[in-house]
Write a protein that holds these residues in place. Sequence first.
Motif, PDB file in Angstrom:
ATOM      1  N   VAL A 176      40.298  41.699  34.861  1.00 29.64           N
ATOM      2  CA  VAL A 176      41.285  42.227  35.807  1.00 29.64           C
ATOM      3  C   VAL A 176      42.005  41.106  36.532  1.00 29.64           C
ATOM      4  CG1 VAL A 176      41.588  43.744  37.811  1.00 29.64           C
ATOM      5  CG2 VAL A 176      39.860  44.274  36.076  1.00 29.64           C
ATOM      6  N   TRP A 177      41.342  39.944  36.611  1.00 31.08           N
ATOM      7  CA  TRP A 177      41.860  38.865  37.453  1.00 31.08           C
ATOM      8  C   TRP A 177      42.387  37.676  36.652  1.00 31.08           C
ATOM      9  CZ3 TRP A 177      42.136  40.213  42.416  1.00 31.08           C
ATOM     10  CH2 TRP A 177      41.285  41.235  42.863  1.00 31.08           C
ATOM     11  N   TYR A 178      42.575  37.809  35.352  1.00 22.53           N
ATOM     12  CA  TYR A 178      42.919  36.630  34.562  1.00 22.53           C
ATOM     13  C   TYR A 178      44.288  36.052  34.916  1.00 22.53           C
ATOM     14  CZ  TYR A 178      45.943  39.494  31.563  1.00 22.53           C
ATOM     15  OH  TYR A 178      46.942  40.298  31.086  1.00 22.53           O
ATOM     16  N   LEU A 205      37.836  34.016  34.686  1.00 18.44           N
ATOM     17  CA  LEU A 205      37.573  34.453  33.310  1.00 18.44           C
ATOM     18  C   LEU A 205      37.253  33.277  32.396  1.00 18.44           C
ATOM     19  CD1 LEU A 205      37.650  36.597  31.004  1.00 18.44           C
ATOM     20  CD2 LEU A 205      40.106  36.162  30.844  1.00 18.44           C
ATOM     21  N   LEU A 206      38.006  32.190  32.546  1.00 17.75           N
ATOM     22  CA  LEU A 206      37.891  31.081  31.602  1.00 17.75           C
ATOM     23  C   LEU A 206      36.594  30.302  31.753  1.00 17.75           C
ATOM     24  CD1 LEU A 206      41.563  29.713  31.724  1.00 17.75           C
ATOM     25  CD2 LEU A 206      40.512  31.178  29.973  1.00 17.75           C
ATOM     26  N   LEU A 233      45.233  27.508  42.641  1.00 16.31           N
ATOM     27  CA  LEU A 233      44.213  27.411  41.596  1.00 16.31           C
ATOM     28  C   LEU A 233      42.935  28.156  41.959  1.00 16.31           C
ATOM     29  CD1 LEU A 233      44.649  23.629  40.658  1.00 16.31           C
ATOM     30  CD2 LEU A 233      45.652  25.624  39.530  1.00 16.31           C
ATOM     31  N   GLY A 234      43.111  29.332  42.555  1.00 15.51           N
ATOM     32  CA  GLY A 234      41.953  30.158  42.852  1.00 15.51           C
ATOM     33  C   GLY A 234      41.083  29.655  43.970  1.00 15.51           C
ATOM     34  N   LEU A 289      35.272  24.665  42.097  1.00 15.82           N
ATOM     35  CA  LEU A 289      35.916  25.452  41.038  1.00 15.82           C
ATOM     36  C   LEU A 289      36.593  26.706  41.584  1.00 15.82           C
ATOM     37  CD1 LEU A 289      33.199  25.235  38.209  1.00 15.82           C
ATOM     38  CD2 LEU A 289      35.279  23.859  38.470  1.00 15.82           C
ATOM     39  N   GLY A 290      36.770  26.768  42.870  1.00 15.63           N
ATOM     40  CA  GLY A 290      37.399  27.925  43.482  1.00 15.63           C
ATOM     41  C   GLY A 290      36.379  28.974  43.872  1.00 15.63           C
ATOM     42  N   VAL A 291      36.885  30.164  44.229  1.00 15.94           N
ATOM     43  CA  VAL A 291      36.015  31.244  44.680  1.00 15.94           C
ATOM     44  C   VAL A 291      36.268  32.500  43.849  1.00 15.94           C
ATOM     45  CG1 VAL A 291      35.846  30.365  47.031  1.00 15.94           C
ATOM     46  CG2 VAL A 291      37.667  31.974  46.452  1.00 15.94           C
ATOM     47  N   GLU A 292      35.318  33.403  43.928  1.00 18.04           N
ATOM     48  CA  GLU A 292      35.383  34.655  43.190  1.00 18.04           C
ATOM     49  C   GLU A 292      36.340  35.622  43.884  1.00 18.04           C
ATOM     50  OE1 GLU A 292      31.788  36.974  41.132  1.00 18.04           O
ATOM     51  OE2 GLU A 292      31.860  37.268  43.303  1.00 18.04           O
ATOM     52  N   PRO A 293      37.214  36.295  43.153  1.00 16.68           N
ATOM     53  CA  PRO A 293      38.094  37.289  43.771  1.00 16.68           C
ATOM     54  C   PRO A 293      37.282  38.390  44.461  1.00 16.68           C
ATOM     55  CG  PRO A 293      38.854  36.757  41.570  1.00 16.68           C
ATOM     56  CD  PRO A 293      37.509  36.113  41.728  1.00 16.68           C
ATOM     57  N   GLN A 294      37.846  38.945  45.523  1.00 14.67           N
ATOM     58  CA  GLN A 294      37.296  40.034  46.329  1.00 14.67           C
ATOM     59  C   GLN A 294      36.135  39.601  47.205  1.00 14.67           C
ATOM     60  OE1 GLN A 294      36.590  43.272  43.426  1.00 14.67           O
ATOM     61  NE2 GLN A 294      38.317  44.349  44.370  1.00 14.67           N
TER      62      GLN A 294
END
Length: 342
Positions: free
Chosen positions: A274-276, A283-284, A82-83, A91-96
Amino acid sequence: MSEALVATQVPEVSASGTSGALRFWRRLRTQRAALVAASVVALLVLIALAAPLLTALEGQDPTTYHPSLVDSARGGVPVGSLGGIGADHWLGVEPQTGRDLFARLVYGARVSLGVALAATVIQVFLGVVIGIASAIGAGWVDQLLSRITDIFVAMPLMIMSLALLAIVPSSFPRPVLVTLVIGFIAWGNIAKIVRAQTLTLKGLDYVSAARLSGWGTWRIARRELLPGLAAPVITYAAILMPVNISVEAALSFLGVGVKPPTPSWGQMLTAADVWYQAAPQYLLLPAGALFVTVLALTVLGDGVRTALDPRAASRLRVGTGSKREARAAGKDSGAAPEEGSA
């Protein structure tokens, strides 16, 4: 929309500001949708104000990179399910980058709401001052200010904003710049509304009486005209807020608004498409926050408009056929309402 507001009759001016506020509150609280929207807006404002406290409770901040929480071999996809949601990252982390999404979301609320509110204040101030000056000034003043207002109304906000934001040095604080650009470009409609309403108010008896008493022009504007302008100005300001939030988000999404590392909901959406699939919450979450905020402000603005315009509330009640109103009408006329009335 502006035409509808211009067509609105002069609102009733209360001799007591307190009694006027009470009448406004009584009308507003009968609208459940508006009250729910107001609660949502209040919650969002509270979250924005409490962003430092909330991120401190989580133990994160919106700018710190966490390279160990993303998989560089897969292009920067967050590690874990879940990211990357967990006890340390709610709520997780940002990609990259691995920056905390919760921290960026709540700090993004500060930027988005703050820019929209400040831009609305600038628009209302300029619109009221220029609109009143145009309506009560000499003929040449009215002509000059009206033509200037027409020019600003005709300006395409997004195109002008894109052009101005693109040429300003990046060292200038972007949230402040976006606020100034939106505020100083999009004041034309409210100026036209204020001018039209002021021209209507000038013909009323109590304004004529103040003029005959020897009051100066600006004293009449301050003491007699401004109270009568409160309803349309507040209504239009409530409508401007969601529009300004959408404009700020669009400018940040296009890359000319708020720039990293400053968090903004629109800026968060810039690369989110790009990451959805790999990290859908990236994104959501900002998209959902924008949707809820704009919807709540729109519903609240409509409720404020109805509460400030008693005729609108009366029109909404016409034809509803509620039994309570039928009983009340029958009681006033001394006859019982018809059986089976709708």
